[in-house]
Design a protein around this motif. Structure first.
Motif, PDB file in Angstrom:
ATOM      1  N   PRO A  10      42.881  38.159   0.588  1.00  0.00           N
ATOM      2  CA  PRO A  10      43.402  36.902   0.072  1.00  0.00           C
ATOM      3  C   PRO A  10      43.091  35.696   0.938  1.00  0.00           C
ATOM      4  CG  PRO A  10      45.140  38.145   1.155  1.00  0.00           C
ATOM      5  CD  PRO A  10      43.926  39.018   1.169  1.00  0.00           C
ATOM      6  N   ALA A  11      42.471  35.889   2.098  1.00  0.00           N
ATOM      7  CA  ALA A  11      42.224  34.770   3.001  1.00  0.00           C
ATOM      8  C   ALA A  11      41.259  33.773   2.376  1.00  0.00           C
ATOM      9  CB  ALA A  11      41.678  35.291   4.320  1.00  0.00           C
ATOM     10  N   SER A  12      41.114  32.613   3.052  1.00  0.00           N
ATOM     11  CA  SER A  12      40.316  31.513   2.495  1.00  0.00           C
ATOM     12  C   SER A  12      38.889  31.937   2.226  1.00  0.00           C
ATOM     13  CB  SER A  12      40.333  30.340   3.471  1.00  0.00           C
ATOM     14  OG  SER A  12      39.744  30.714   4.683  1.00  0.00           O
ATOM     15  N   ARG A  13      38.318  31.455   1.123  1.00  0.00           N
ATOM     16  CA  ARG A  13      36.958  31.800   0.741  1.00  0.00           C
ATOM     17  C   ARG A  13      36.464  30.766  -0.257  1.00  0.00           C
ATOM     18  NH1 ARG A  13      40.339  35.773  -1.439  1.00  0.00           N
ATOM     19  NH2 ARG A  13      40.512  35.747  -3.702  1.00  0.00           N
ATOM     20  N   SER A  14      35.227  30.941  -0.707  1.00  0.00           N
ATOM     21  CA  SER A  14      34.615  30.068  -1.710  1.00  0.00           C
ATOM     22  C   SER A  14      34.651  28.605  -1.293  1.00  0.00           C
ATOM     23  CB  SER A  14      35.314  30.242  -3.071  1.00  0.00           C
ATOM     24  OG  SER A  14      35.182  31.567  -3.516  1.00  0.00           O
ATOM     25  N   ASN A  15      34.380  28.356  -0.010  1.00  0.00           N
ATOM     26  CA  ASN A  15      34.319  26.975   0.459  1.00  0.00           C
ATOM     27  C   ASN A  15      32.924  26.406   0.373  1.00  0.00           C
ATOM     28  OD1 ASN A  15      37.112  26.789   1.370  1.00  0.00           O
ATOM     29  ND2 ASN A  15      36.514  28.292   2.921  1.00  0.00           N
ATOM     30  N   SER A  38      32.292  34.506   0.083  1.00  0.00           N
ATOM     31  CA  SER A  38      31.855  33.579  -0.972  1.00  0.00           C
ATOM     32  C   SER A  38      31.553  32.191  -0.428  1.00  0.00           C
ATOM     33  CB  SER A  38      32.912  33.495  -2.082  1.00  0.00           C
ATOM     34  OG  SER A  38      33.083  34.734  -2.697  1.00  0.00           O
ATOM     35  N   ASN A  39      30.673  32.136   0.561  1.00  0.00           N
ATOM     36  CA  ASN A  39      30.135  30.884   1.048  1.00  0.00           C
ATOM     37  C   ASN A  39      28.621  30.967   0.994  1.00  0.00           C
ATOM     38  OD1 ASN A  39      32.369  28.957   2.037  1.00  0.00           O
ATOM     39  ND2 ASN A  39      33.036  30.949   2.808  1.00  0.00           N
ATOM     40  N   MET A  40      27.936  30.178   1.773  1.00  0.00           N
ATOM     41  CA  MET A  40      26.476  30.183   1.735  1.00  0.00           C
ATOM     42  C   MET A  40      25.907  30.343   3.145  1.00  0.00           C
ATOM     43  SD  MET A  40      25.811  27.259  -1.182  1.00  0.00           S
ATOM     44  CE  MET A  40      24.059  27.623  -1.298  1.00  0.00           C
ATOM     45  N   PHE A  41      26.568  31.180   3.954  1.00  0.00           N
ATOM     46  CA  PHE A  41      26.066  31.422   5.294  1.00  0.00           C
ATOM     47  C   PHE A  41      24.756  32.195   5.224  1.00  0.00           C
ATOM     48  CE2 PHE A  41      30.549  30.671   6.377  1.00  0.00           C
ATOM     49  CZ  PHE A  41      30.386  29.750   7.401  1.00  0.00           C
ATOM     50  N   THR A  42      23.820  31.816   6.063  1.00  0.00           N
ATOM     51  CA  THR A  42      22.518  32.469   6.131  1.00  0.00           C
ATOM     52  C   THR A  42      22.294  32.999   7.544  1.00  0.00           C
ATOM     53  OG1 THR A  42      21.444  30.370   6.657  1.00  0.00           O
ATOM     54  CG2 THR A  42      21.568  30.990   4.336  1.00  0.00           C
ATOM     55  N   PHE A  58      37.424  42.240   8.433  1.00  0.00           N
ATOM     56  CA  PHE A  58      36.143  41.561   8.683  1.00  0.00           C
ATOM     57  C   PHE A  58      35.442  41.450   7.333  1.00  0.00           C
ATOM     58  CE2 PHE A  58      31.618  41.361   9.793  1.00  0.00           C
ATOM     59  CZ  PHE A  58      31.639  40.312  10.705  1.00  0.00           C
ATOM     60  N   ASN A  59      35.451  40.239   6.763  1.00  0.00           N
ATOM     61  CA  ASN A  59      34.957  40.036   5.404  1.00  0.00           C
ATOM     62  C   ASN A  59      33.940  38.900   5.392  1.00  0.00           C
ATOM     63  OD1 ASN A  59      34.503  39.521   2.707  1.00  0.00           O
ATOM     64  ND2 ASN A  59      36.654  39.626   2.106  1.00  0.00           N
ATOM     65  N   VAL A  60      32.662  39.242   5.230  1.00  0.00           N
ATOM     66  CA  VAL A  60      31.594  38.242   5.141  1.00  0.00           C
ATOM     67  C   VAL A  60      30.836  38.403   3.827  1.00  0.00           C
ATOM     68  CG1 VAL A  60      31.317  37.978   7.624  1.00  0.00           C
ATOM     69  CG2 VAL A  60      29.995  39.745   6.416  1.00  0.00           C
ATOM     70  N   GLN A  61      31.411  39.054   2.839  1.00  0.00           N
ATOM     71  CA  GLN A  61      30.671  39.326   1.615  1.00  0.00           C
ATOM     72  C   GLN A  61      30.465  38.056   0.791  1.00  0.00           C
ATOM     73  OE1 GLN A  61      32.380  42.173  -1.004  1.00  0.00           O
ATOM     74  NE2 GLN A  61      34.100  40.900  -1.611  1.00  0.00           N
ATOM     75  N   ASP A  62      29.487  38.135  -0.114  1.00  0.00           N
ATOM     76  CA  ASP A  62      29.114  37.007  -0.963  1.00  0.00           C
ATOM     77  C   ASP A  62      28.575  35.838  -0.160  1.00  0.00           C
ATOM     78  OD1 ASP A  62      29.383  37.809  -3.600  1.00  0.00           O
ATOM     79  OD2 ASP A  62      31.532  37.515  -3.587  1.00  0.00           O
ATOM     80  N   ASN A  63      27.611  36.117   0.731  1.00  0.00           N
ATOM     81  CA  ASN A  63      26.879  35.082   1.439  1.00  0.00           C
ATOM     82  C   ASN A  63      25.391  35.389   1.309  1.00  0.00           C
ATOM     83  OD1 ASN A  63      28.774  33.104   2.994  1.00  0.00           O
ATOM     84  ND2 ASN A  63      29.738  35.120   3.237  1.00  0.00           N
ATOM     85  N   GLN A  64      24.601  34.859   2.210  1.00  0.00           N
ATOM     86  CA  GLN A  64      23.168  35.133   2.218  1.00  0.00           C
ATOM     87  C   GLN A  64      22.741  35.636   3.586  1.00  0.00           C
ATOM     88  OE1 GLN A  64      20.866  31.864   0.474  1.00  0.00           O
ATOM     89  NE2 GLN A  64      22.667  31.222  -0.671  1.00  0.00           N
ATOM     90  N   LEU A  65      23.610  36.430   4.192  1.00  0.00           N
ATOM     91  CA  LEU A  65      23.332  36.983   5.521  1.00  0.00           C
ATOM     92  C   LEU A  65      22.252  38.045   5.420  1.00  0.00           C
ATOM     93  CD1 LEU A  65      27.040  37.262   6.689  1.00  0.00           C
ATOM     94  CD2 LEU A  65      25.378  35.523   7.382  1.00  0.00           C
ATOM     95  N   GLU A  66      21.481  38.182   6.488  1.00  0.00           N
ATOM     96  CA  GLU A  66      20.398  39.155   6.495  1.00  0.00           C
ATOM     97  C   GLU A  66      20.290  39.803   7.861  1.00  0.00           C
ATOM     98  OE1 GLU A  66      17.212  36.748   5.173  1.00  0.00           O
ATOM     99  OE2 GLU A  66      17.038  35.604   7.026  1.00  0.00           O
ATOM    100  N   GLY A  67      19.354  40.727   7.976  1.00  0.00           N
ATOM    101  CA  GLY A  67      19.158  41.427   9.239  1.00  0.00           C
ATOM    102  C   GLY A  67      20.132  42.573   9.413  1.00  0.00           C
ATOM    103  N   HIS A  68      20.157  43.121  10.614  1.00  0.00           N
ATOM    104  CA  HIS A  68      21.014  44.267  10.921  1.00  0.00           C
ATOM    105  C   HIS A  68      22.423  43.803  11.293  1.00  0.00           C
ATOM    106  CE1 HIS A  68      17.002  46.030  11.316  1.00  0.00           C
ATOM    107  NE2 HIS A  68      17.562  47.216  11.200  1.00  0.00           N
TER     108      HIS A  68
END
Length: 843
Positions: A10-15, A38-42, A58-68
């Motif tokens: 429930p924490a803040s997202r979609s900013n 739900s942000n646009m982190f790359t 630890f929730n970083v889903q719905d971004n554009q992160l890549e790599g290991h």
């Protein structure tokens, strides 16, 4: 996948925070909840995040992160919720992940690029409730004790490359019987082969979602499936299930979606099925179901899609079926043995978009009530016994894009109003008894839209149709009488000739040994081969009227064959054996097609290799018929008149087609051993079905890759088509998967610019790739095909779709093969674009 099962924090997202340096956050060592969903982190996840040793979430889903993912994150023993889904992350999971994360409750890597095996140590995570690993590249077997602790509620491993080929590989199912709260089970679209060691009905009564589709599972559907009274979704399609549908299937009050297509289910459709009043999607197609359609199915009040096609159903169409007013998306009863007239209740389906009753034995006239179905975009009555005139009420169906009334006994004149159906991209009235003048305006002036073959009493019309000039009514009646006499004479002569020819062939084949193609292993498979005589009959002696395409090594005809007691439309590719390399092309296709099994590759049904009526060598491939033609015809107008089908391909449709082709190539490159290189990816080798799903075809140039070195021919033969051939082939390099990727990149650029690679460009530009490079990245809207429409903010359109697509296309067209992307990465990229586009559309 149903997002309800993701259980987001429930924490803040979609900013919509854009990418920046996040490494400083690693200094927040006392942080317990880290949510950037739900942000646009790359970019990459910083190594410093491993310092946050008190993390619970630890929730970083719905971004554009890549790599290991940094390994220290997998060592934070306090983590309970780890959400990495919907990014571009890669690498394999640590084998001790279940030991290092003893408190983990939800482990989520959905829609990424993770690979390697699923660590068996997940069985050590005694608090694990949700394991979400869908749409990655995980391979190997599913750990046998993965559910031993009994806490799993969500088990989502679909769309990977997981395997089960031995009975022991299926033992994970036994451990899942310990999970008394299991609600979501998805192992679909993997490589699970054989029989499950348990009855599905032994799993938790809490199950609401079951997806086993896209495997090769054998066995029967358990009769006590009804015990799962909380089920909302069941998908067993594309397997090898046999037996009958459970008679008590109707005891599933909450079921919303029921997919059993492409199996070997026989028997009758249970009457109780109609008791599931919540059902929205029903697909029983491509089975061996027989008997009549139960009238109880008329009880559905929320049904949007009904697909009963490609079975052996008999009897009349129940009036009750046509009174299901909730049917809005598709009604498909095609390829059965239904009889009788079409009920007038058909007019109640006034919100239906697609209707297909083709290839049955329906008789009588087309009801006037059809004019009430004003939302129809596709109407197909082809291949029935319909009579009478084309009803005037069809004038109300101005949304039609496809109208197929061919191969019936319709008579009278062609209605003039059809000329003004501006959305029509396919009008097929062939092989009826239509008469009188052909309209000479509107769509009838476009040779790519209208088919009127086999109507010998028509006259006039545009010159390309080559009908005789129209005369007076008396003269017409006399012509009809003379035509009847002529037909009688021709038929008699034809029958006599065929008898003589049959006798001649019988004598000749007795004197000449059969040709045995020992080089072609496909011909020795279990697929029953078909004779020349059967193909001749199916195509009306290979009539030009049935010719639907020509390739470098032969012609393609449409025909109808009886397959598994059903009359099925097929595409018959006849090799021109006088063409140099044609036999080699036949062998290449057989070698390639005998091993592939993917719904986005055109399937081979059978082959013909023998002698024709003259005793000459004859070879043909019988392929599934894909009804909407090639992508090339949809992308490019073939006359000075603008093609309406060209306007129909909006931006989202093109994106989905691009993803379909990429998934097919990913399968060829990465999911069969040895891999297959197609060698000729281009729009004309991509066919679209009635749902606009793309199917890759034409493996005549395909090459099976082997690990051992091959002796290269001294002669230079470039495989492919000008404009799509990678530059290294011109320099003598051997074919490779990188070559397919280059061709795919050109295809991608062509789809979204509307320009062919062989077009003439200005300002010194010599290729489509350079044309896009000049506009990239700031002027992409200027080169975007104007027909690729999209409802949304222009800037968001550029960021979400246009920029990623053109970046991807150029990455595939790198000069150096080593610098090009791989097909599995391309699929992940396109899935991310599709997901972003879908999320934007639902705002």
């Amino acid at each position: 996948m149903d997002r309800r099962f993701l259980q987001r924090s429930p924490a803040s997202r979609s900013n919509f925070i854009h990418g920046q340096d996040l490494s400083w956050m690693g200094n927040l060592t006392s942080l317990t909840d880290f949510v950037l969903e739900s942000n646009m982190f790359t970019g990459n996840i910083p190594e410093t995040f491993g310092k946050m040793v008190k993390l619970i979430t630890f929730n970083v889903q719905d971004n554009q992160l890549e790599g290991h993912v940094p390994l220290p994150i997998f060592n934070i023993s306090t983590i309970r919720y780890l959400d990495l889904g919907f990014n571009r992350l890669l690498g394999s999971l640590p084998l001790d992940v279940g030991v290092k994360l003893p408190r983990i409750n939800r482990f989520n890597t959905l829609f990424n690029r993770f690979e390697g095996i699923i660590p068996p140590t997940f069985s050590n995570a005694s608090a694990l409730e949700s394991l979400l690993l869908r749409v990655n590249n995980y391979h190997g077997i599913i750990p046998r004790e993965i559910g031993i602790h009994g806490k799993l509620k969500v088990f989502a491993l679909g769309d990977n490359a997981l395997q089960a080929t031995r009975p022991s590989d299926w033992e994970f199912f036994i451990s899942l019987t310990n999970c008394s709260s299991l609600r979501f089970l998805d192992v679909g679209k993997n490589n699970l082969v054989g029989a499950m060691p348990i009855n599905i009905a032994n799993l938790s009564n809490e199950l609401s979602w079951i997806d086993l589709s896209g495997n090769q599972i054998i066995g029967t559907i358990p009769e006590d499936l009804w015990k799962f009274n909380k089920l909302t979704y069941v998908n067993l399609s594309y397997n090898l299930f046999t037996g009958t549908l459970p008679p008590d299937i109707g005891r599933l009050p909450r079921l919303n979606s029921f997919y059993i297509s492409h199996n070997r289910i026989d028997g009758k459709i249970p009457e109780s099925l109609g008791n599931i009043t919540q059902l929205s999607y029903l697909s029983l197609s491509n089975n061996f179901l027989d008997g009549s359609i139960p009238t109880s199915l008329g009880n559905f009040t929320k049904l949007e899609v009904m697909d009963l096609s490609c079975n052996s159903l008999t009897g009349q169409i129940p009036q009750e079926i046509l009174a299901i007013t909730s049917l809005t998306r598709r009604l498909n009863l095609s390829n059965n043995a239904l009889i009788g007239s079409i009920p007038s209740q058909i007019g109640l389906l006034n919100s239906l978009v697609k209707m297909d009753m083709s290839m049955n034995k329906l008789s009588g006239g087309i009801p006037e009530a059809i004019g009430s179905c004003v939302q129809l975009s596709s109407l197909n009555f082809q291949g029935n016994l319909l009579q009478g005139r084309i009803p005037e009420s069809l004038n109300n169906l101005r949304s039609l894009q496809t109208l197929d009334l061919s191969k019936n006994s319709l008579e009278g004149r062609i209605p003039e109003f059809l000329a003004n159906f501006t959305f029509l991209t396919n009008l097929n009235l062939s092989f009826n008894k239509l008469s009188g003048p052909v309209p000479n305006t509107g769509i009838f002036c476009n040779a790519t839209i209208v088919l009127l073959l086999g109507n010998k009493m028509l006259c006039g019309g545009p010159p390309y149709m080559q009908f005789p000039s129209c005369s007076s009514e008396d003269s017409d009646q006399a012509s009809v009488h003379r035509l009847h006499v002529l037909i009688f004479c021709i038929v008699g002569t034809f029958i006599f000739s065929m008898c003589c020819m049959t006798a001649y062939c019988f004598i000749k084949t007795r004197m000449k040994p059969d040709i045995v193609d020992n080089e072609n292993p496909f011909l020795n498979e279990t697929n029953e081969r078909i004779s020349y005589a059967e193909l001749q009959a199916a195509t009306d002696s290979f009539s030009p009227a049935n010719l639907i395409g020509s390739g470098s090594f032969g012609n393609v005809y449409i025909g109808n064959l009886i397959i598994d007691q059903n009359l099925v439309p097929v595409a018959i590719k006849v090799l021109n054996l006088s063409q140099r390399g044609a036999s080699r092309s036949f062998l290449s296709e057989c070698h390639a097609l005998r091993r592939i099994r993917h719904r986005k590759l055109v399937k081979v049904i059978t082959v013909c290799s023998g002698l024709d009526q003259n005793g000459d060598e004859f070879k043909a491939l019988v392929l599934e018929f894909i009804c909407n033609g090639s992508l090339d015809k949809w992308l490019h107008a073939t006359s000075t008149t603008t093609s309406t089908s060209y306007r129909k391909l909006n931006l989202v449709t093109r994106l989905h087609i691009a993803l379909d082709v990429a998934e097919a190539l990913e399968y060829l490159h990465h999911h069969i051993v040895p891999p297959i290189v197609h060698c000729d990816i281009k729009p004309s080798n991509i066919l679209l079905d009635d749902d606009m799903m793309a199917h890759v075809t034409d493996f005549g140039l395909a090459k099976i890759m082997h690990s051992e070195p091959r002796i290269q021919s001294s002669s230079l033969v470039i495989k492919g088509t000008i404009g799509y051939v990678p530059p290294e082939y011109g320099a003598g390099s051997q074919v490779s998967m990188d070559g397919d990727i280059y061709s795919y990149g050109v295809l991608l650029l062509e789809m979204f610019t509307g320009r062919k690679p062989t077009d003439n460009f200005i300002d010194g530009v010599t290729s489509l790739v350079d044309y896009v490079k000049m506009a990239y990245p700031n002027n992409l809207l200027e080169i975007l095909d104007a027909s690729a429409t999209y409802n949304g903010n222009t800037q968001e359109l550029v960021e979400l779709v246009i920029y990623p697509i053109f970046r991807l296309g150029l990455a595939c067209c790198k000069e150096s093969p080593r610098e090009r992307m791989k097909m599995d990465d391309i699929v992940k990229e396109l899935n991310a674009v599709k997901k972003a586009c879908s999320a934007h559309a639902t705002k």
